[in-house]
Structure formats: C-alpha cells, structure tokens
Design a protein around this motif. Structure first.
Motif, PDB file in Angstrom:
ATOM      1  N   THR A 136       1.071  -1.048   0.058  1.00  0.00           N
ATOM      2  CA  THR A 136      -0.403  -0.057  -0.507  1.00  0.00           C
ATOM      3  C   THR A 136       1.061   0.930  -0.405  1.00  0.00           C
ATOM      4  N   ASP A 137       2.511   1.064  -0.566  1.00  0.00           N
ATOM      5  CA  ASP A 137       3.024   2.264   0.059  1.00  0.00           C
ATOM      6  C   ASP A 137       3.264   3.092  -1.518  1.00  0.00           C
ATOM      7  N   PRO A 138       2.973   3.955  -0.919  1.00  0.00           N
ATOM      8  CA  PRO A 138       2.347   5.404  -2.956  1.00  0.00           C
ATOM      9  C   PRO A 138       3.436   5.689  -3.079  1.00  0.00           C
ATOM     10  N   ASP A 139       4.329   5.450  -3.056  1.00  0.00           N
ATOM     11  CA  ASP A 139       5.777   5.270  -3.355  1.00  0.00           C
ATOM     12  C   ASP A 139       6.454   4.110  -4.542  1.00  0.00           C
ATOM     13  N   LEU A 140       5.609   3.225  -4.252  1.00  0.00           N
ATOM     14  CA  LEU A 140       6.309   1.884  -4.911  1.00  0.00           C
ATOM     15  C   LEU A 140       4.884   1.684  -5.872  1.00  0.00           C
ATOM     16  N   MET A 141       3.874   2.772  -5.825  1.00  0.00           N
ATOM     17  CA  MET A 141       2.581   2.398  -6.752  1.00  0.00           C
ATOM     18  C   MET A 141       2.440   3.371  -7.338  1.00  0.00           C
ATOM     19  N   ALA A 142       3.016   5.015  -7.302  1.00  0.00           N
ATOM     20  CA  ALA A 142       3.320   5.852  -8.213  1.00  0.00           C
ATOM     21  C   ALA A 142       3.407   5.483  -8.908  1.00  0.00           C
ATOM     22  N   PRO A 143       4.834   4.953  -9.607  1.00  0.00           N
ATOM     23  CA  PRO A 143       4.448   5.301 -11.293  1.00  0.00           C
ATOM     24  C   PRO A 143       3.859   4.199 -12.356  1.00  0.00           C
ATOM     25  N   TRP A 144       3.438   3.268 -11.721  1.00  0.00           N
ATOM     26  CA  TRP A 144       1.884   1.656 -12.300  1.00  0.00           C
ATOM     27  C   TRP A 144       0.483   3.313 -12.205  1.00  0.00           C
ATOM     28  N   LEU A 145       0.434   4.040 -11.375  1.00  0.00           N
ATOM     29  CA  LEU A 145      -0.561   4.845 -11.869  1.00  0.00           C
ATOM     30  C   LEU A 145      -0.727   5.810 -11.961  1.00  0.00           C
ATOM     31  N   THR A 146       0.018   5.917 -14.043  1.00  0.00           N
ATOM     32  CA  THR A 146      -0.704   6.677 -14.515  1.00  0.00           C
ATOM     33  C   THR A 146       0.010   6.162 -16.095  1.00  0.00           C
ATOM     34  N   ASP A 147      -1.108   6.159 -16.960  1.00  0.00           N
ATOM     35  CA  ASP A 147      -0.759   5.570 -17.835  1.00  0.00           C
ATOM     36  C   ASP A 147       0.763   5.689 -18.823  1.00  0.00           C
ATOM     37  N   TRP A 148       0.912   5.493 -19.778  1.00  0.00           N
ATOM     38  CA  TRP A 148       2.269   5.776 -21.149  1.00  0.00           C
ATOM     39  C   TRP A 148       1.913   7.164 -21.271  1.00  0.00           C
ATOM     40  N   ARG A 149       1.242   7.551 -22.028  1.00  0.00           N
ATOM     41  CA  ARG A 149       0.851   8.973 -22.764  1.00  0.00           C
ATOM     42  C   ARG A 149       0.266   9.963 -21.911  1.00  0.00           C
ATOM     43  N   GLY A 150       0.286   9.126 -20.674  1.00  0.00           N
ATOM     44  CA  GLY A 150       0.327  10.622 -19.341  1.00  0.00           C
ATOM     45  C   GLY A 150      -0.619  11.217 -19.354  1.00  0.00           C
ATOM     46  N   ARG A 151      -1.849  10.946 -20.082  1.00  0.00           N
ATOM     47  CA  ARG A 151      -3.539  11.281 -20.232  1.00  0.00           C
ATOM     48  C   ARG A 151      -4.200  10.858 -18.815  1.00  0.00           C
ATOM     49  N   PHE A 152      -4.202   9.639 -17.979  1.00  0.00           N
ATOM     50  CA  PHE A 152      -4.680   9.435 -16.976  1.00  0.00           C
ATOM     51  C   PHE A 152      -3.625   9.284 -16.389  1.00  0.00           C
ATOM     52  N   THR A 153      -3.965   9.944 -14.747  1.00  0.00           N
ATOM     53  CA  THR A 153      -3.467   9.181 -13.315  1.00  0.00           C
ATOM     54  C   THR A 153      -4.412   8.831 -12.601  1.00  0.00           C
ATOM     55  N   GLY A 154      -4.844   7.809 -12.131  1.00  0.00           N
ATOM     56  CA  GLY A 154      -5.366   7.012 -10.246  1.00  0.00           C
ATOM     57  C   GLY A 154      -4.809   7.082  -9.633  1.00  0.00           C
ATOM     58  N   ARG A 155      -5.806   6.572  -9.086  1.00  0.00           N
ATOM     59  CA  ARG A 155      -5.301   6.460  -6.757  1.00  0.00           C
ATOM     60  C   ARG A 155      -5.656   4.152  -7.393  1.00  0.00           C
ATOM     61  N   ALA A 156      -5.184   4.193  -6.285  1.00  0.00           N
ATOM     62  CA  ALA A 156      -5.652   2.424  -6.071  1.00  0.00           C
ATOM     63  C   ALA A 156      -5.277   2.332  -4.506  1.00  0.00           C
ATOM     64  N   LEU A 157      -6.401   1.229  -3.731  1.00  0.00           N
ATOM     65  CA  LEU A 157      -6.285   1.262  -2.358  1.00  0.00           C
ATOM     66  C   LEU A 157      -4.443   0.190  -2.739  1.00  0.00           C
ATOM     67  N   ALA A 158      -4.673  -0.624  -2.980  1.00  0.00           N
ATOM     68  CA  ALA A 158      -2.990  -1.611  -2.843  1.00  0.00           C
ATOM     69  C   ALA A 158      -2.705  -1.961  -4.580  1.00  0.00           C
ATOM     70  N   MET A 159      -1.258  -2.661  -3.959  1.00  0.00           N
ATOM     71  CA  MET A 159      -0.530  -3.057  -5.274  1.00  0.00           C
ATOM     72  C   MET A 159      -0.176  -4.049  -5.132  1.00  0.00           C
ATOM     73  N   ALA A 160      -1.210  -5.306  -5.774  1.00  0.00           N
ATOM     74  CA  ALA A 160      -0.784  -6.960  -5.584  1.00  0.00           C
ATOM     75  C   ALA A 160      -0.235  -7.467  -6.792  1.00  0.00           C
ATOM     76  N   SER A 161       0.898  -7.698  -6.219  1.00  0.00           N
ATOM     77  CA  SER A 161       2.179  -8.923  -7.748  1.00  0.00           C
ATOM     78  C   SER A 161       1.856  -9.840  -6.774  1.00  0.00           C
ATOM     79  N   PRO A 162       0.901 -10.894  -7.451  1.00  0.00           N
ATOM     80  CA  PRO A 162       0.715 -12.542  -7.644  1.00  0.00           C
ATOM     81  C   PRO A 162       2.243 -12.947  -8.267  1.00  0.00           C
ATOM     82  N   ALA A 163       2.103 -14.390  -8.189  1.00  0.00           N
ATOM     83  CA  ALA A 163       3.398 -14.736  -8.188  1.00  0.00           C
ATOM     84  C   ALA A 163       2.671 -16.077  -9.567  1.00  0.00           C
ATOM     85  N   SER A 164       1.801 -17.122  -8.906  1.00  0.00           N
ATOM     86  CA  SER A 164       1.258 -17.483  -9.573  1.00  0.00           C
ATOM     87  C   SER A 164      -0.512 -17.899  -9.715  1.00  0.00           C
TER      88      SER A 164
END
Length: 477
Positions: free
Chosen positions: A25-53
């Motif tokens: 839930t660390d905002p700094d770790l999530m920040a790079p993934w909350l804006t799209d590649w073109r920079g048009r949309f930036t959102g917020r997330a409750l958390a980021m999950a990175s499952p391995a399977s």
C-alpha cells in the motif's frame, strides 16, 4: 459495515495471502504504475498486488469478490488508451501480472510456446530465437509490453499484413474469472466443436471479462533473411497502388508495409540522434517495405526479388526514388525511423491521436479526404497519418496550433476534433480503435458510435461473467 472497514479487512487478508513481495500500500511504490504511458490518466489505488502464480491470482480475486473490491489488471503499463489505469477514487486494487514471467514450455517441434501473462514480448522473442523460431508480432514497446496485455488489447504491430493480430496467434488461454475460478484452455486443438470458443471472449476484452494469466501461442520459422526497402512517393494513393504491386510480385515474402508523410519523417530526423534520411530528396510520402525468407535458398533470392519489384514499380510510375538495405544494420536503421514516429510527434507538442481503421482499399482515399477537411475546419492544426497501410490501420494525429495551452486545447478543441474524426471513420465503415483498444479514452465514443446490437451483446456478456462489475470497471463498456 462501512466501506473503510471493508477495505481495511481486505488489505489485511490480501497482505497475509501474498506477503511483502506480492502486496503493498506504499504510495511511492505504486506511483509509477498509476499513470498511463501517454500521461493522460492518473489514478489512485487502494493497494497494488503482484501475485506470483495463477493460484495466487485465483485466491486474490476470490478475496476481491468477497469484499467487493474492484480490480484493475495491468501488464507493462504501455497501453495507449488508459485501459490499465485505475480511477481517482482510490478504492480499486491494481493487479500487476509482472511477477508472473515464466515461459512454461516451448515446443519447437510443434511451433508453440506456453508463457505466463507477465512475460515481456522481447523476452519471448529471444526465447523463440534460441529455439530456431520466432514469435511474429512486434511493436515499438516490445521491451515493456507483456503477453497478457497484448492479448487483452488484441495488439497488432507491424506484421499484421502477413500474420494477423494477436487474436490469430493465440492457440489457448488460461484466465481467472470474476469469481476466482480458473478457465484452462491452454492445450490447443485444431478441431474442437464443444460450443463457443471461450478464449475469443477474453482476447481484446481489456481485462473486463477475466484476468489472463497464461497463453499458448503460435510460433513461426525463424527468418533466414530479410530485405528492407524505402521508397519515396507522390501520394498515399500511389502507396496503396505500390502495396498491391508488391503483393503481386513478392507474394508471401511481403511481411511489412508501413507509410509515413514527409512531416513525420522530418520530425523523426529532428528527434532521433544520428538519424539520416534514407533518400537524398524529400517526398510527400514514404513507404517502408520488408521482404522476408524462411529458408537459405529463398534468402539468396530476396535482393533480386526486391530489385525486380522496384524496377517494375519505377516503370509504371509508382515511385519517385527508392533504396534497398545492404546490411542488417541499415535495415534496422530504416525501422528505427518508423518506430520513432510516435515519440517524435509527441515531442512536437500537444496533439490528439487516433488509432483508426477503414476497409483497406479505402484508407488512402480516407486520409486524402480527411486531412484537408480537418485542417480547414481547425485553422492552425496539422493532420498527419502514418502506419500500417497494408491492414487498413492508420495512426491519424492532429497536432495543435503553436502556442496553445496543452491542457485547455486537449479538453476543448482536441475533444471536438476527435469526435469529428470518429464520425468520419464511422461514416466510412471503419473502427475508432484498430489496435490500441478502447480503455477509458474511447469508452464514451464507443457508446456514442458503436452498433447498438453489438454493444448490447457486450454488456450482456459482461454482466454474465462479472455480475458484481469488479473487473476493470469504467473501461470498454
């Protein structure tokens, strides 16, 4: 129970399920993934999950269903339509598939590979090459785009002319559905008439129908040789005629046919360090043509085939000048000019980009009709089209007048211009999204212009597969 308490309970259970490596839930770790590649949309997330399977994805989605937590699946975050960016409410879980990056099996004899959704396209290319094969889809973002994202958006790229879109390369799929159940169709069958082809519902659905976790993909023989040509032309109609000419001369050896106007080439030459124009003089339009061979004998004949094709094109007046690559380095240099168009155009200033298609035989006429029409309607703008003429897909950009405020122009004239372009495309029997998907960028335009029967069917399928509406809400439909 309040929403706050529900969210806290979900976060606690998800953190226990996935551990520190798989959940934050660390905002700094999530920040790079909350804006799209073109920079048009930036959102917020409750958390980021990175499952391995796949099992972890399944358990996680069951948790989301239990707590009614929306899920935004994300691959390489290189999409063009904001389809992998959460909204601004901060209630959604960002589900990253990047840790699921294993190539499970490569069957060289049968020319197929089974790979996790998080495998990067370039990694797949390298694995196929080591086995003496290739995966015949490539694009500028191959170093970040993932297999799951490419399937979810039914990506195209520069080889659709010969090999089709991602849809044509998927032999089987594994996906986790909205209730956490796992659909496994990874084993490919040439004949299977047990009802609907369910994987086709998931391909191109942008994560709204299920979360793709793995795929079995078709591989092709490795290229034994290639020849890349660059031609200068007077018009896009001449480029269309040259395409038909190339198809008649080269047949299945013709793998790529890309076009760009002089404006786009000039932008790339200014943008790309060390770039050189392939031809001595500028021309209104340019065509980049690739011929390939899959055997040594055919590869030896490619230069002669290229010479024959160009000589006959000169004779009938289709091209003004042309050159043929004499080395792999020069061939790569030609393609580097094509691949740099998007960032080069972006460096020029604000623009509205349109990923459109019309019937292949009408594309040249469409561009020649639309460019002067739009430039006259919006004084000071510059309309340019480039891309995949061979499959009817042109990236049609309208650049803003000099000196405008980018944000204000995008929200005002930019939106009105896009609506006009989409109206034109629809009138010409085309699509407002040829290969980039709908995402959130074109969702309202699809609702406005889409066929009512098709839209109704999409919504009914969405409601049946995701009754709580948790999978990538606000995207596509």
């Amino acid at each position: 129970m309040s929403t706050e308490i529900d969210h806290n309970a979900f976060v606690a259970e998800a953190a226990e399920l996935l551990g520190a490596r798989g959940f934050t839930t660390d905002p700094d770790l999530m920040a790079p993934w909350l804006t799209d590649w073109r920079g048009r949309f930036t959102g917020r997330a409750l958390a980021m999950a990175s499952p391995a399977s796949t099992a972890e994805v399944s358990d996680l989605i069951k948790l989301c269903a239990k707590h009614r937590v929306p899920i935004v699946p994300q691959g390489g975050n290189s999409g063009m339509s904001g389809g992998a960016t959460p909204d601004c409410e901060g209630h959604a879980l960002l589900l990253s598939l990047r840790r699921m990056n294993t190539i499970r099996r490569l069957d060289a004899e049968n020319r197929m590979v089974t790979a996790d959704a998080g495998v990067v396209l370039q990694t797949l290319h390298e694995a196929a090459d080591e086995a003496g094969l290739r995966f015949a889809l490539t694009l500028g973002g191959k170093g970040s785009a993932t297999i799951g994202g490419l399937i979810s958006t039914n990506a195209g790229g520069t080889q659709v002319l010969r090999h089709g879109t991602m849809r044509a390369m998927v032999l089987g799929l594994e996906a986790v559905m909205a209730d956490g159940s796992v659909l496994d169709t990874l084993t490919p069958l040439k004949k299977d008439n047990r009802g609907f082809d369910l994987k086709q519902v998931l391909i191109g659905s942008e994560g709204t129908m299920g979360v793709i976790t793995a795929a079995t993909l078709r591989l092709e023989p490795r290229i034994a040789g290639r020849t890349v040509l660059w031609a200068g032309l007077a018009s896009l109609s001449d480029a269309r005629a040259l395409l038909l000419h190339a198809e008649s001369i080269a047949g299945p050896a013709l793998e790529g046919f890309e076009v760009m106007p002089q404006h786009s080439l000039a932008a790339v030459l200014d943008y790309l360090p060390g770039a050189r124009a392939p031809l001595a003089e500028p021309h209104p339009w340019h065509a980049l043509i690739e011929l390939v061979a899959e055997s040594d004998a055919a590869a030896e004949r490619l230069p002669d085939l290229a010479e024959t094709m160009l000589a006959s094109a000169f004779e009938v007046g289709l091209i003004a000048d042309a050159t043929i690559s004499t080395s792999e380095a020069q061939a790569e240099a030609f393609w580097a000019l094509r691949d740099a168009i998007a960032p080069a155009e972006r460096a020029l200033g604000p623009a509205v980009q349109h990923d459109i298609s019309v019937p292949t035989q009408l594309m040249a006429q469409f561009v020649e009709h639309a460019v002067p029409l739009l430039e006259a309607a919006w004084p000071g703008t510059r309309a340019v089209g480039f891309g995949h003429l061979g499959d009817g897909n042109i990236h049609f950009h309208v650049l803003a007048p000099q000196g405008v405020d980018p944000a204000a122009w995008q929200q005002g004239d930019g939106k009105a211009i896009s609506a006009q372009v989409h109206d034109l495309v629809t009138q010409w029997g085309g699509s407002i999204s040829a290969e980039h998907g709908i995402g959130q960028l074109k969702r309202d335009e699809l609702a406005r212009l889409g066929d009512p029967v098709a839209l109704s069917m999409l919504r009914q399928i969405k409601a049946a597969l995701d009754p709580q509406g948790l999978l990538n809400p606000g995207k596509l439909v």
